[in-house]
Design an enzyme around this catalytic site. Structure first.
Site, mmCIF file in Angstrom:
data_model
loop_
_atom_site.group_PDB
_atom_site.id
_atom_site.type_symbol
_atom_site.label_atom_id
_atom_site.label_comp_id
_atom_site.label_asym_id
_atom_site.label_seq_id
_atom_site.Cartn_x
_atom_site.Cartn_y
_atom_site.Cartn_z
ATOM 1 N N GLU A 295 31.710 28.796 36.269
ATOM 2 C CA GLU A 295 30.510 28.923 37.105
ATOM 3 C C GLU A 295 30.055 30.362 37.319
ATOM 4 O OE1 GLU A 295 30.585 26.506 40.706
ATOM 5 O OE2 GLU A 295 32.258 25.384 39.876
ATOM 6 N N TRP B 186 32.673 17.347 40.062
ATOM 7 C CA TRP B 186 33.595 16.815 39.048
ATOM 8 C C TRP B 186 35.026 16.769 39.561
ATOM 9 C CZ3 TRP B 186 35.888 20.150 34.647
ATOM 10 C CH2 TRP B 186 36.238 21.413 35.116
ATOM 11 N N ASP B 187 35.187 16.870 40.881
ATOM 12 C CA ASP B 187 36.526 16.895 41.465
ATOM 13 C C ASP B 187 37.328 15.634 41.169
ATOM 14 O OD1 ASP B 187 36.373 19.402 43.603
ATOM 15 O OD2 ASP B 187 34.459 18.415 43.262
#
Length: 614
Positions: free
Chosen positions: A489, A350-351
């Site tokens: 995460e 998702w950078d």
């Protein structure tokens, strides 16, 4: 005072070499090469990568068969060495280094390396290496290596070549994964001295052709010869060098693949381009100009000290050589590590959430290309959503060639040596990032064509998925989203629970409310014709927007007792870790997840169970 345009090293440190190689990577959005030494013995890792070139291999890991897709380490164009009077080949680990300097010029994308050393025969020499990956022509790269004999004379044998025996072996924790992604179709040299490595990826069948030309300057040479050594091919010459004299080898390489446009055939394209390219100095002006124009287009002001300005420029440099104007013609996303190495296996996470806003301001055509990468994989996202029992589009946490989920099901903890479950595929917020970028790109650029044709479809399908993911909880009188992994995460299940994921992650829920609102706004803003066309194409029910509104207004957002947002439901019930104790025992606790797992395979005391995606 430190030069904010230059990243420099004044000592050779084998233990730091791989980090330096990543930081000194050169690229142009199509091709990138790590800043590794061309001679053997540095302790580093040479790697060259083509944007979007993936291959999938099957391995046996922890007793199970697994298929993993990786960005491919393609033919290595760097190898170079020499020998004197019939002795062994120059090896950096076998000489005494007297002085060393490595410098990356961020302004013009040139890497220079200068080393002075004494070999075991007592000969003192200096080598100066310059390298570029051409920003003016995405298929080209060049190097220039000069050898100066300070106090010796002798017969010198030079060799420079292409190494197609390369594997993906740059990340230790991937050692159990199959890494030979290239098969050699042919290695050859024509009568003009053009070396050719014709290869193909094993599974994806992408043909990758590398061609190289050489020119020897400053020394007489009767003829060159090609030497085949397994899956390597060398350009080799014999000459003489006198004390105080020097010679230079210029090397030009080109890369073409079967996916490139406007070519007839990759081998023909690669050899033709290599012949036309000229040497390092011929290529340099156009390359420098391309970089100057890039920097001129993104001028920023920064009032901090030179060291911080250099850090900002280094990050910008890597962004521009991963996603350059050449990227606009490619079908590629934003790899988590750029094109500097094999960590994350070159996957797209998702950078882009952090990258696309910057690209939208500087290079909007590249920002649009990144969003089109996602649009082309919308069918795969729909298939994934349907497979999970939902509607709409569920984008993968890790994406590669075709948009299917590439997240591993197990992950190696190098601290314990154990393979542990990986639940990162539950990080559904990646789809929210895609939708956010679609909306922001349109608002910044006014690109109605993209919004009407592609962007609206992405945003609506993401909204449909998250509306489907939300379930009404009568006990709370709220809609809830259960079983996800949030952006941190580290929390991937509750202590003692057999069910992966956590509930009502605040980021996920707030952004879900946002995307549902924006999808409704979009349908209201679209002109009648494209709105009807979109609704018919997607089979969008008339009741769906009203349900989006209902979910958006009643979505659960957990709060702490002090009125602050909780990270997720139940976060305040987790026991606090003894941070001081862990810092005392381990020092660096950045990868606390690995420490806790190694201590006993559980982290129920704090609820911190990490299944990172690297």
């Amino acid at each position: 005072m430190a030069d904010p345009w230059r990243l420099s090293y004044d000592r050779f440190r084998p233990d730091e070499e791989r980090l330096r190689e990543a930081l000194c990577t050169l690229g142009n959005g199509y091709l990138a090469t790590r800043g590794a030494a061309p001679e053997p013995g540095s302790g580093g890792y040479r790697g060259s990568y083509l944007a979007g070139c993936y291959d999938r291999l099957t391995s046996t890991v922890a007793g199970s068969r697994t298929a993993d897709e990786s960005m491919v380490n393609v033919t290595d164009w760097l190898p170079w060495s020499y020998s004197v009077d019939g002795g062994g080949w120059f090896d950096l680990s076998e000489v005494t280094i007297l002085s060393y300097r490595q410098e990356l010029d961020l302004r013009c994308g040139v890497l220079t390396r200068q080393l002075r050393y004494r070999d075991t025969a007592g000969r003192t020499s200096t080598v100066v290496q310059r390298r570029l990956v051409d920003m003016a022509d995405p298929h080209r790269a060049a190097s220039s290596v000069t050898l100066h004999a300070e106090d010796w004379s002798g017969a010198v044998r030079l060799r420079s070549g292409l190494d197609a025996s390369v594997t993906n072996s740059g990340v230790d924790r991937y050692a159990e994964l199959a890494g030979r992604h290239l098969r050699v179709l042919s290695l050859a040299a024509d009568e003009d001295g053009v070396l050719v490595a014709d290869t193909a990826t094993v599974q994806s069948q992408v043909r990758v052709v590398t061609a190289a030309t050489h020119e020897l300057l400053g020394a007489p040479v009767d003829r060159w010869r090609a030497v085949r050594d397994g899956d390597r091919i060398w350009w080799q010459v014999d000459t003489d060098l006198a004390a105080g004299g020097e010679l230079t080898v210029d090397k030009t390489v080109t890369y073409f693949t079967s996916r490139d446009r406007a070519i007839c055939e990759p081998r023909e394209a690669a050899t033709g381009a290599a012949r036309r390219a000229g040497g390092f100095d011929a290529m340099l002006p156009g390359h420098v100009l391309a970089w100057r124009q890039l920097w001129d287009g993104i001028r920023t002001t920064f009032g901090g000290p030179p060291e911080r300005l250099r850090a900002v420029r280094l990050h910008t440099f890597h962004l521009l050589q991963t996603l350059s104007p050449h990227t606009a013609d490619l079908d590629v996303g934003v790899p988590a590590r750029g094109l500097s190495g094999e960590a994350y296996r070159g996957h797209v996470f998702w950078d882009e959430l952090f990258v696309v806003p910057t690209l939208t301001a500087w290079l909007p055509e590249v920002a649009r290309a990144v969003l089109q990468y996602r649009y082309r994989r919308l069918p795969a996202a729909r298939t994934a959503a349907a497979g999970a029992g939902h509607v709409g589009a569920m984008f993968p946490w890790q994406s590669g060639s075709d948009g299917r989920e590439q997240s591993p099901t197990t992950h190696l903890n190098p601290r314990s040596g154990r393979w542990v479950d990986d639940h990162s595929h539950l990080a559904h917020h990646v789809g929210l990032a895609v939708a956010f970028n679609v909306w922001q790109y349109h608002r910044a650029t006014g690109d109605r064509e993209f919004l009407y044709r592609q962007g609206a479809e992405i945003l609506v399908e993401v909204a449909r998925f998250f509306a489907s993911l939300a379930r009404y909880d009568r006990s709370q009188d709220r809609y809830v989203i259960r079983g996800v992994v949030g952006p941190d995460e580290f929390h991937t299940r509750y202590p003692g629970s057999d069910r992966p994921g956590i509930d009502n992650n605040t980021y996920t829920n707030v952004m879900t409310a946002w995307v549902l609102r924006r999808a409704g706004d979009l349908l209201a803003e679209l002109p009648e014709a494209p709105r009807i066309e979109l609704s018919e194409r997607l089979g969008l029910g008339t009741h769906e927007p009203s349900r989006w509104e209902q979910v958006m207004r009643r979505l659960a957002v957990p709060m702490l007792d002090n009125g602050l947002l909780a990270q997720f439901e139940g976060y305040q019930d987790l026991a606090e870790l003894d941070w001081a104790d862990y810092r005392t025992r381990y020092g660096n606790i950045q990868r606390l997840d690995r420490i806790l797992e190694a201590e006993g395979g559980t982290s129920t005391a704090t609820g911190r169970r990490s299944r990172p995606t690297c």
